[in-house]
Design an enzyme around this catalytic site. Structure first.
Site, PDB file in Angstrom:
ATOM      1  N   HIS A 165       0.840  -1.208   0.000  1.00 56.75           N
ATOM      2  CA  HIS A 165       0.000   0.000   0.000  1.00 56.75           C
ATOM      3  C   HIS A 165       0.873   1.255   0.000  1.00 56.75           C
ATOM      4  O   HIS A 165       0.650   2.178  -0.792  1.00 56.75           O
ATOM      5  CB  HIS A 165      -0.915  -0.011   1.223  1.00 56.75           C
ATOM      6  CG  HIS A 165      -1.637   1.284   1.455  1.00 56.75           C
ATOM      7  ND1 HIS A 165      -2.903   1.527   0.966  1.00 56.75           N
ATOM      8  CD2 HIS A 165      -1.259   2.422   2.109  1.00 56.75           C
ATOM      9  CE1 HIS A 165      -3.274   2.749   1.315  1.00 56.75           C
ATOM     10  NE2 HIS A 165      -2.291   3.302   2.010  1.00 56.75           N
ATOM     11  N   GLU A 166       1.882   1.275   0.881  1.00 57.37           N
ATOM     12  CA  GLU A 166       2.767   2.440   0.948  1.00 57.37           C
ATOM     13  C   GLU A 166       3.559   2.601  -0.348  1.00 57.37           C
ATOM     14  O   GLU A 166       3.798   3.723  -0.799  1.00 57.37           O
ATOM     15  CB  GLU A 166       3.720   2.306   2.141  1.00 57.37           C
ATOM     16  CG  GLU A 166       3.040   2.275   3.498  1.00 57.37           C
ATOM     17  CD  GLU A 166       2.158   3.494   3.745  1.00 57.37           C
ATOM     18  OE1 GLU A 166       2.492   4.579   3.247  1.00 57.37           O
ATOM     19  OE2 GLU A 166       1.122   3.350   4.424  1.00 57.37           O
TER      20      GLU A 166
ATOM     21  N   HIS B  19       1.678   4.455  -3.039  1.00 57.73           N
ATOM     22  CA  HIS B  19       1.770   5.916  -3.013  1.00 57.73           C
ATOM     23  C   HIS B  19       2.977   6.398  -3.817  1.00 57.73           C
ATOM     24  O   HIS B  19       2.901   7.409  -4.521  1.00 57.73           O
ATOM     25  CB  HIS B  19       1.894   6.410  -1.562  1.00 57.73           C
ATOM     26  CG  HIS B  19       0.615   6.322  -0.781  1.00 57.73           C
ATOM     27  ND1 HIS B  19      -0.544   6.943  -1.186  1.00 57.73           N
ATOM     28  CD2 HIS B  19       0.318   5.693   0.394  1.00 57.73           C
ATOM     29  CE1 HIS B  19      -1.499   6.700  -0.295  1.00 57.73           C
ATOM     30  NE2 HIS B  19      -1.003   5.934   0.651  1.00 57.73           N
TER      31      HIS B  19
ATOM     32  N   GLU C 169      -5.599   7.246  -1.299  1.00 58.02           N
ATOM     33  CA  GLU C 169      -5.528   6.050  -0.464  1.00 58.02           C
ATOM     34  C   GLU C 169      -6.253   4.880  -1.130  1.00 58.02           C
ATOM     35  O   GLU C 169      -5.813   3.725  -1.046  1.00 58.02           O
ATOM     36  CB  GLU C 169      -6.136   6.325   0.913  1.00 58.02           C
ATOM     37  CG  GLU C 169      -5.378   7.342   1.745  1.00 58.02           C
ATOM     38  CD  GLU C 169      -3.985   6.884   2.127  1.00 58.02           C
ATOM     39  OE1 GLU C 169      -3.753   5.652   2.154  1.00 58.02           O
ATOM     40  OE2 GLU C 169      -3.125   7.741   2.378  1.00 58.02           O
TER      41      GLU C 169
END
Length: 421
Positions: free
Chosen positions: A278-279, A282, A358
Site C-alpha cells: 500500500h505504501e 503511493h 488512499e
C-alpha cells in the site's frame, strides 16, 4: 466594543459546541447499512462486544474534541488580541532596539508559551483518554518530553518564518504574500528532505529492520515497484502506543520505508506485506509529488486570501482587536486565526483528494500481493488496534478522514474477492 465582540464570540462558540455535541453523541449518523450486516465489513463480526462499546465511546469523544478544539483556538487568538495581550507581549520585549529576529523571537516565545499553557489541559486530557482506552502506552515523562521537543522545534521554525514574513509585509505591503509563497516552496521541500533524518529521530529511535527475511521480501516488492531503497526501517512505538502504522517518508535520497514495531508484533507476514505494498502504491502513483503540488497551491491560495482578508478586518475591527498596523508583529494572532480558519474550511476538499489517493494505493497493494484475504484481516486488525469506527457520521468523515472509512475499504476488497470467485 472589544468586550461586546468577545462575549459574542464566546456565545457563538458555546452554541456551536452544543450543536456538535448533539450531532456527534445523539444523532443517528454512521452505523452499518443493512446490506453489509454480517459481512466481513461489519465490526460485530470481527470485534468483541467490549471492543465495539469502547470503539463507539472513544470515537465520539475524539470527534467532539476535534470539532471543538479548532474553534477554541480561534477564540484564544481573539482573546489575545482584544485583551491587548498581544501588544503587551510586544511591549514587554527587552530587546526592542536590537535585531528584528531577536525581538520577534521574544514575542513569539511569549505567545507560544501562553498558547502552550492554555492548551495543555486539553492536550493532557487527550493523552489521558488514550491511556484510559488502552491506545496509549506512553508514560507521562515521555509524553511531556515529546511536547517540549515539539514546542522548541515549532518555535525555531516559526521564528524564521514569521521574521521573514513581517519583513516582507513592511517592505512590500501589496506583494508580500506572493514573495512569501515563492520562498516557502524551497523551504517546505527542504523540511520534507530533512524530516526523516533530523526531526523524526528526535522523537523515536529508527533502525534497520531486524527481521532480515521479512526485509528481503519487502525489498523484493519494492524492486517490483521500481522503488530505489536499500533498507526498511522500524521504529520503537510500542512504548508509546498500541496502534499500528507504516509509512513512506522523505524525498530524494532521504526517502524511507518505516514500520512501527507494533505493526511487526501484531500482524502476520502477509498482512505486513500488504501494508508495505500500500505504501509503495503511493510512491508508484507519485502521490508524494502530487501532495507537494497540492500543498504549494493551497499555500498560494491561503496567502492570497489572507492578504485580502487581513487588511479588511484591521480596517473594520482594528481598534477592537487592538491592532495598530498590519506590519506590526502584534497582528500575528489575526494572521494565525485567518490561516487556521482557511485550513479548517478547506479540509473537506484536501481529505477528499487524500481518500482518493488512499483508494488507489489500496488497489495497487491488492494487485501487487495478490492476497485479498490479507487485506481484509489487515483492515480489521487496524480497526481493533485503534478502536476506530468503521463508518463515521458524514461531517466526521469529511472533516477528519484522510483515508476511506474501514467499511468502504473492507467492502471493496470483499467485492474484489467475490468477483474472482
Amino acid at each position: 466594543m472589544a468586550k461586546k465582540y468577545g462575549i459574542t464570540a464566546l456565545l457563538l462558540f458555546g452554541v456551536y459546541a452544543l450543536l456538535m455535541y448533539v450531532y456527534i453523541f445523539h444523532s443517528n449518523g454512521g452505523g452499518i447499512p443493512e446490506s453489509l450486516k454480517g459481512t466481513v465489513a461489519d465490526p460485530q463480526v470481527f470485534m468483541s462486544e467490549q471492543e465495539l462499546y469502547l470503539s463507539e465511546e472513544y470515537s465520539k469523544i475524539k470527534n467532539f474534541l476535534f470539532f471543538v478544539a479548532t474553534p477554541f483556538e480561534w477564540l484564544v487568538y481573539i482573546f489575545v488580541l482584544t485583551t491587548g495581550l498581544s501588544q503587551a507581549f510586544e511591549k514587554w520585549n527587552p530587546f526592542r532596539n536590537k535585531w528584528g529576529i531577536v525581538q520577534n523571537g521574544v514575542y513569539l516565545f511569549l505567545l507560544s508559551l501562553f498558547i502552550f499553557i492554555v492548551f495543555f489541559p486539553l492536550d493532557y486530557y487527550r493523552y489521558s483518554l488514550g491511556k484510559s482506552y488502552g491506545i496509549s502506552t506512553q508514560v507521562f515523562a515521555s509524553w511531556m518530553r515529546d511536547n517540549v521537543i515539539g514546542f522548541w522545534i515549532d518555535f525555531a521554525m516559526t521564528v524564521v518564518i514569521v521574521s521573514v514574513l513581517y519583513w516582507l509585509i513592511k517592505k512590500s505591503p501589496k506583494k508580500w504574500w506572493l514573495i512569501a509563497w515563492l520562498l516557502m516552496i524551497p523551504y517546505s521541500i527542504f523540511l520534507m528532505f530533512i524530516q526523516p533524518v533530523v526531526i523524526d529521530p528526535l522523537y523515536n529511535d529508527f533502525y534497520p529492520l531486524t527481521n532480515k527475511e521479512l526485509e528481503t521480501k519487502i525489498l523484493t516488492l519494492a524492486e517490483q515497484a521500481n522503488i530505489p531503497t536499500e533498507h526498511v526501517y522500524e521504529v520503537n512505538m510500542a512504548e508509546k502506543t498500541n496502534a499500528l502504522n507504516a509509512y513512506v517518508t522523505g524525498i530524494g535520497s532521504n526517502s524511507r520505508i518505516v514500520l512501527w514495531d507494533t505493526t511487526l508484533n501484531r500482524l502476520s507476514e502477509n498482512e505486513i506485506l500488504f501494508i508495505m505494498a500500500h505504501e509503495m502504491g503511493h510512491y508508484v502513483e507519485k502521490h508524494i509529488y502530487f501532495g507537494i503540488a497540492e500543498y504549494i497551491l493551497t499555500m498560494f491560495l491561503g496567502l492570497w486570501l489572507t492578504a485580502k482578508i487581513m487588511p479588511w478586518i484591521v480596517d473594520r475591527f482594528g481598534r477592537s482587536l487592538k491592532i495598530k498596523q498590519i506590519n506590526a508583529i502584534h497582528s500575528l494572532p489575526l494572521f494565525l486565526l485567518i490561516t487556521s480558519f482557511l485550513l479548517f474550511a478547506s479540509s473537506p476538499l484536501s481529505n477528499y483528494i487524500s481518500r482518493y489517493q488512499e483508494t488507489r494505493a489500496d488497489q495497487y497493494a491488492i494487485e501487487l500481493v495478490t492476497d485479498p484475504s490479507a487485506a481484509v484481516s489487515t483492515f480489521q486488525e487496524l480497526t481493533r488496534a485503534g478502536l476506530n469506527e468503521v463508518n463515521p457520521p458524514f461531517l466526521v468523515k469529511w472533516f477528519r478522514y484522510s483515508h476511506p472509512t474501514m467499511l468502504e475499504r473492507i467492502n471493496k476488497v470483499a467485492n474484489e474477492i467475490k468477483s474472482k470467485e
